[in-house]
Design an enzyme around this catalytic site. Sequence first.
Site, short mmCIF file in Angstrom:
data_model
loop_
_atom_site.label_atom_id
_atom_site.label_comp_id
_atom_site.label_asym_id
_atom_site.label_seq_id
_atom_site.Cartn_x
_atom_site.Cartn_y
_atom_site.Cartn_z
N ASP A 156 34.07 9.01 35.39
CA ASP A 156 34.00 10.33 34.75
C ASP A 156 35.26 11.14 35.04
OD1 ASP A 156 33.52 10.95 37.39
OD2 ASP A 156 31.67 12.09 37.03
N LYS A 181 27.50 3.20 37.72
CA LYS A 181 27.66 3.87 39.02
C LYS A 181 27.07 5.26 38.88
CE LYS A 181 31.74 5.77 40.38
NZ LYS A 181 31.33 7.19 40.47
N GLU A 194 26.38 9.08 41.26
CA GLU A 194 26.67 9.84 42.48
C GLU A 194 25.40 10.32 43.15
OE1 GLU A 194 29.41 13.05 41.75
OE2 GLU A 194 30.91 11.73 40.84
N GLU A 224 33.64 8.29 49.05
CA GLU A 224 34.80 9.12 48.66
C GLU A 224 34.99 10.28 49.62
OE1 GLU A 224 34.85 10.35 44.56
OE2 GLU A 224 36.57 11.68 44.87
O1 KIV Z 1 35.38 8.80 38.11
C1 KIV Z 1 36.05 8.27 39.00
O2 KIV Z 1 37.25 8.02 38.85
C2 KIV Z 1 35.38 7.94 40.24
C3 KIV Z 1 36.21 7.37 41.33
C4 KIV Z 1 37.00 8.43 41.95
C5 KIV Z 1 35.40 6.63 42.31
O3 KIV Z 1 34.20 8.14 40.35
#
Ligand code: KIV
Length: 265
Positions: free
Chosen positions: A25, A93, A95, A162
């Site tokens: 994102d 993925k 969060e 992160e």
């Molecule tokens: O969106 C992204 O680039 C990320 C990375 C920083 C892990 O989630």
Amino acid sequence: MVTAYDAPSARVAHEADVDLILVGDSLAMVVLGYDDTLQVTVDDIAHHTAAVARAKPNVVIVGDMPWLSFHINTEETVKNASRLVRAGAHCVKLEGGHKRVAAVEAILDAEIPVMGHIGLTPQSSNVMGGFKVQGRHVDSAVLLVDEAKALEDAGCFAVVIEGVPAEVGARITEALTIPTIGIGAGPKTDGQVLVYHDVIGLENRFKPKFVRRYGTAFDDQAASLSAYAADVRSGAFPGPDEVYAAKDDLTEALGLYGSGANSTS
Ligand code: KIV
């Protein structure tokens, strides 16, 4: 792992032999010009995931679940994850830690592998008080280890960590049996991820501490465009080798005398 958002960058990532592409994102900030990641939608990520997938890179493609795509209810969460898979992602993925266990389980129940993401989670920047390093103190560091374990127990196949001190990245990695992928989490995670535009130096404004730029793409591209513009202005481009040849002598027929457009080679 590196992010990529379109077919050319996916081809480069394939050529460079990375293991995973994340259609992150971060698209919002590095490609679409927003100030944070909260503006990006499932439509945006699906659109860019499809572009990456069309390049057929021989890597795992991870589709990032944007803000609000897994917060409302399980049904919407699974539908949104499935849209990224239909666009070409092999897995998604998302969060968050404990709070997101139900979402992880529901997506897994739909046979979609899930990567977790903890620490400095940009989608929570408003409640974190900005893009702030997490886990600097014992309590918050211990909580992050717990969050990571909860994601492993829920069935995540890997976890991005992160923006945490290197010791915390190392401790979480030790505590888990699944791979960890760090970004600003020190050298002891199992893998690393960076944003494509940071790695190649196309993003040349802000450089977070954890970024290493391996190229000077912004300057290189600006130099190419400026050489092109100068050649167009001076008439040096296009040259004799960059024009199509006519079959007949068209100069006279088209009344082009004096224009200089008489190449027949
Ligand atoms: O969106 C992204 O680039 C990320 C990375 C920083 C892990 O989630």
